[in-house]
Enzyme design. Sequence first.
Site, short mmCIF file in Angstrom:
data_model
loop_
_atom_site.label_atom_id
_atom_site.label_comp_id
_atom_site.label_asym_id
_atom_site.label_seq_id
_atom_site.Cartn_x
_atom_site.Cartn_y
_atom_site.Cartn_z
CG ASP A 173 24.20 29.57 21.44
OD1 ASP A 173 23.05 29.19 21.19
OD2 ASP A 173 24.46 30.62 22.05
CG ASN A 181 15.27 36.05 15.91
OD1 ASN A 181 15.08 35.92 14.71
ND2 ASN A 181 15.44 35.03 16.73
CG HIS A 186 10.85 36.18 15.28
ND1 HIS A 186 11.56 35.39 16.14
CD2 HIS A 186 10.40 37.23 16.02
CE1 HIS A 186 11.55 35.92 17.35
NE2 HIS A 186 10.84 37.04 17.30
CG ASP A 190 12.17 31.19 11.43
OD1 ASP A 190 12.72 31.10 12.55
OD2 ASP A 190 10.93 31.17 11.26
CD GLU A 217 19.42 31.11 20.37
OE1 GLU A 217 18.26 30.66 20.42
OE2 GLU A 217 19.85 32.01 21.10
#
Length: 304
Positions: A173, A181, A186, A190, A217
Amino acid sequence: MENFSQKVLIVDDEKANRKILKELLQDEATIIFAKNGEQAVELARKHMPDLILLDVIMPDRSGFEVIEDIKNDKQTMNISVIFVTGLANSDDEERGFDLGGCDYIYKPFKANIVIARVMMHLELIKQRKMLNEIAHIDALTGISNRRKMDIVLTDELAANKRDKNKLAVALIDVDYFKPYNDNYGHGAGDAALKKIATSFREVLQRPRDFAARYGGEEFLIILPNSSIEGTELIISNIVQALADKEIKHEHSKASDLLTISIGAVLVGDEQATTPAEVLLQADKLLYQAKENGRNQLVINDFEI
Ligand SMILES: [Mg+2]
């Protein structure tokens, strides 16, 4: 997808027929021959052709018997089969389709019809394979997706019963990904996920080592034939590969850089278990890693 030659298995007891079909098709595919039903089943398993041209009338076993073996074998059941026959008999034709054949080619051969039929099926098979691959890839990171993970984990747990070593399953994780984010956007989030996937690719070198994006994630790594020490080494190499990318994270309480937490479980060969149980234990260890302050690995043997 890489470009490779498709394989066609030609099954016919008459040499003259095998020769004609080879001459017609050798520019379109790699050709393998079988001259009887028994050999056909054996070579289908060994070479896993894309397509089988199967003679119906053969001395040892009919094509109808052969296709039953091929369709009943989990390994070969998805291979496409075209029947080759001299009988323009609609009852026979129906039986062939019922048994899982996808088409008929009639003797005596008409060159352009044989080529057109075979090419059409090879094209369909190629497209089906591509769709199947796309369906198993995570669009953002290019590594496998959860659907593929389910298949691989199930297969590897079965294979693990035959291996002496253990199967490692690591759930990963990203630490403080929401604040990442929220603060960097975002697009940056990404990009960070892509770099994590790249770190897996850089480190995982053995053919059966496997990485998938599990969810937003979360990632999952499967290491067959592993040990606690071996898994610790691989994970520390991944952590280092990620650290080398120096992804700045000023809103993390674990580090100045973007980091990951890992929960890994080692399943022994004697331990019959399900993917769900393994994932549950990996998830508990991941939870501990987070509770302990994140940016770390918690690893343990699978407990029955
Ligand atoms: Mg024959």
